[in-house]
Design an enzyme around this catalytic site. Structure first.
Site, PDB file in Angstrom:
ATOM      1  N   LYS A 167     -15.844  -7.741   5.407  1.00 48.87           N
ATOM      2  CA  LYS A 167     -14.682  -8.376   6.032  1.00 48.87           C
ATOM      3  C   LYS A 167     -14.810  -8.272   7.547  1.00 48.87           C
ATOM      4  O   LYS A 167     -15.492  -7.379   8.057  1.00 48.87           O
ATOM      5  CB  LYS A 167     -13.398  -7.672   5.577  1.00 48.87           C
ATOM      6  CG  LYS A 167     -13.089  -7.879   4.093  1.00 48.87           C
ATOM      7  CD  LYS A 167     -11.755  -7.272   3.708  1.00 48.87           C
ATOM      8  CE  LYS A 167     -11.412  -7.607   2.257  1.00 48.87           C
ATOM      9  NZ  LYS A 167     -10.154  -7.000   1.818  1.00 48.87           N
ATOM     10  N   HIS A 199       0.848  -1.200   0.000  1.00 47.23           N
ATOM     11  CA  HIS A 199       0.000   0.000   0.000  1.00 47.23           C
ATOM     12  C   HIS A 199       0.886   1.254   0.000  1.00 47.23           C
ATOM     13  O   HIS A 199       0.625   2.205  -0.730  1.00 47.23           O
ATOM     14  CB  HIS A 199      -0.888   0.037   1.252  1.00 47.23           C
ATOM     15  CG  HIS A 199      -1.888  -1.075   1.357  1.00 47.23           C
ATOM     16  ND1 HIS A 199      -1.984  -1.904   2.449  1.00 47.23           N
ATOM     17  CD2 HIS A 199      -2.854  -1.494   0.497  1.00 47.23           C
ATOM     18  CE1 HIS A 199      -2.962  -2.767   2.273  1.00 47.23           C
ATOM     19  NE2 HIS A 199      -3.510  -2.558   1.089  1.00 47.23           N
TER      20      HIS A 199
HETATM   21  N1  COA Z   1      -0.149  -3.981  -1.853  1.00 50.81           N
HETATM   22  C1  COA Z   1      -0.460  -4.999  -1.060  1.00 50.81           C
HETATM   23  N2  COA Z   1      -1.695  -5.445  -0.893  1.00 50.81           N
HETATM   24  C2  COA Z   1      -2.677  -4.804  -1.546  1.00 50.81           C
HETATM   25  C3  COA Z   1      -2.425  -3.712  -2.377  1.00 50.81           C
HETATM   26  C4  COA Z   1      -1.088  -3.315  -2.532  1.00 50.81           C
HETATM   27  N3  COA Z   1      -0.748  -2.288  -3.298  1.00 50.81           N
HETATM   28  N4  COA Z   1      -3.604  -3.308  -2.894  1.00 50.81           N
HETATM   29  C5  COA Z   1      -4.549  -4.098  -2.397  1.00 50.81           C
HETATM   30  N5  COA Z   1      -3.989  -5.008  -1.568  1.00 50.81           N
HETATM   31  C6  COA Z   1      -4.672  -6.080  -0.858  1.00 50.81           C
HETATM   32  C7  COA Z   1      -5.289  -5.642   0.417  1.00 50.81           C
HETATM   33  O1  COA Z   1      -4.360  -5.740   1.470  1.00 50.81           O
HETATM   34  C8  COA Z   1      -6.417  -6.626   0.562  1.00 50.81           C
HETATM   35  O2  COA Z   1      -5.947  -7.814   1.118  1.00 50.81           O
HETATM   36  P1  COA Z   1      -6.870  -8.834   1.900  1.00 50.81           P
HETATM   37  O3  COA Z   1      -8.146  -8.980   1.138  1.00 50.81           O
HETATM   38  O4  COA Z   1      -6.025 -10.031   1.929  1.00 50.81           O
HETATM   39  O5  COA Z   1      -7.071  -8.233   3.256  1.00 50.81           O
HETATM   40  C9  COA Z   1      -6.844  -6.914  -0.848  1.00 50.81           C
HETATM   41  O6  COA Z   1      -5.752  -6.558  -1.641  1.00 50.81           O
HETATM   42  C10 COA Z   1      -8.013  -6.127  -1.309  1.00 50.81           C
HETATM   43  O7  COA Z   1      -7.983  -4.939  -0.631  1.00 50.81           O
HETATM   44  P2  COA Z   1      -8.383  -3.558  -1.175  1.00 50.81           P
HETATM   45  O8  COA Z   1      -7.890  -3.386  -2.541  1.00 50.81           O
HETATM   46  O9  COA Z   1      -7.969  -2.539  -0.162  1.00 50.81           O
HETATM   47  O10 COA Z   1      -9.930  -3.675  -1.254  1.00 50.81           O
HETATM   48  P3  COA Z   1     -10.884  -3.965  -0.095  1.00 50.81           P
HETATM   49  O11 COA Z   1     -11.711  -5.126  -0.511  1.00 50.81           O
HETATM   50  O12 COA Z   1     -10.215  -4.053   1.204  1.00 50.81           O
HETATM   51  O13 COA Z   1     -11.706  -2.616  -0.121  1.00 50.81           O
HETATM   52  C11 COA Z   1     -13.325  -1.020  -0.799  1.00 50.81           C
HETATM   53  C12 COA Z   1     -12.750  -2.399  -1.005  1.00 50.81           C
HETATM   54  C13 COA Z   1     -13.291  -0.619   0.671  1.00 50.81           C
HETATM   55  C14 COA Z   1     -12.504  -0.016  -1.561  1.00 50.81           C
HETATM   56  C15 COA Z   1     -14.774  -1.022  -1.301  1.00 50.81           C
HETATM   57  O14 COA Z   1     -15.459  -2.067  -0.664  1.00 50.81           O
HETATM   58  C16 COA Z   1     -15.474   0.290  -1.021  1.00 50.81           C
HETATM   59  O15 COA Z   1     -15.275   1.263  -1.720  1.00 50.81           O
HETATM   60  N6  COA Z   1     -16.326   0.323   0.022  1.00 50.81           N
HETATM   61  C17 COA Z   1     -17.041   1.509   0.437  1.00 50.81           C
HETATM   62  C18 COA Z   1     -18.525   1.369   0.213  1.00 50.81           C
HETATM   63  C19 COA Z   1     -18.861   1.592  -1.238  1.00 50.81           C
HETATM   64  O16 COA Z   1     -18.754   2.669  -1.766  1.00 50.81           O
HETATM   65  N7  COA Z   1     -19.313   0.506  -1.890  1.00 50.81           N
HETATM   66  C20 COA Z   1     -19.675   0.531  -3.278  1.00 50.81           C
HETATM   67  C21 COA Z   1     -18.445   0.400  -4.151  1.00 50.81           C
HETATM   68  S1  COA Z   1     -18.904   0.360  -5.838  1.00 50.81           S
END
Ligand code: COA
Length: 161
Positions: free
Chosen positions: A44, A20
């Protein structure tokens, strides 16, 4: 400030990793301001509470003046508007990320046509890490020091002590 120059970087950050941080560093060189938005992701069950995830993120970006950390419980597009962001930043680590990201970007565009989603790729040394893999290795006593900050490493050790 032109909203196109403010980017929002959303995620669960459970916990924030060097992957990140790699992305945030790249974004900080492109945008005037980067808002790291810690989501209250009901899909989650995070290991770290929201205040803990925010604190670890704040500590991790403390040397980057143009980066701020916020938390949000509403829609990402609303959070982006509140902070004046014109760009949603997402990371693409591998082809497997694409399907989910494509859906997210399309839905966010439907919700707010003026918000653009921009994808960056992290350094290849972080292409295979995720927060859940880091948590798993920490839980089983493996060395995660190349992938997280010292404070995150200590926080994980404390959780699994
Ligand atoms: N390096 C390392 N790991 C990374 C990374 C990077 N550059 N980018 C993503 N990851 C990992 C994260 O650690 C995470 O790992 P895990 O699932 O093993 O814990 C995984 O990839 C996915 O994470 P991330 O990309 O942060 O997405 P998320 O699923 O955690 O988050 C949201 C998704 C929060 C952005 C999305 O649900 C959201 O926008 N929610 C708000 C409500 C909303 O508006 N909903 C409608 C959306 S259309």
């Amino acid at each position: 400030m032109n909203s196109a120059r403010i980017a929002i970087y959303p995620g669960t950050f459970d916990p924030i990793t060097n992957g990140h941080l790699d992305l945030i560093g790249r974004a900080a060189r492109i945008f005037d301001r980067v808002v790291v938005a810690v989501a209250d992701n009901k899909n989650k069950t995070p290991l770290f509470t929201m205040p803990e995830r925010v604190r670890l993120a704040v500590e991790a970006v403390s040397e980057l003046d143009s980066v701020q950390v916020v938390s949000f419980e509403n829609l990402l597009v609303q959070c982006a508007r509140e902070h004046g962001a014109g760009v949603i930043l997402r990371g693409l680590r591998a082809v497997s990320d694409f399907e989910f990201e494509f859906q997210l970007a399309g839905m966010n565009r439907h919700l707010d046509k003026d918000l653009e989603t921009l994808f960056l790729t992290p350094s290849e040394k972080y292409a295979f890490i995720s927060s859940s893999v880091i948590r798993e290795i920490a839980r089983l006593g493996g060395d995660i020091s190349p992938f997280v900050t010292e404070k995150v490493n200590a926080a994980l050790a404390e959780k699994y002590a």
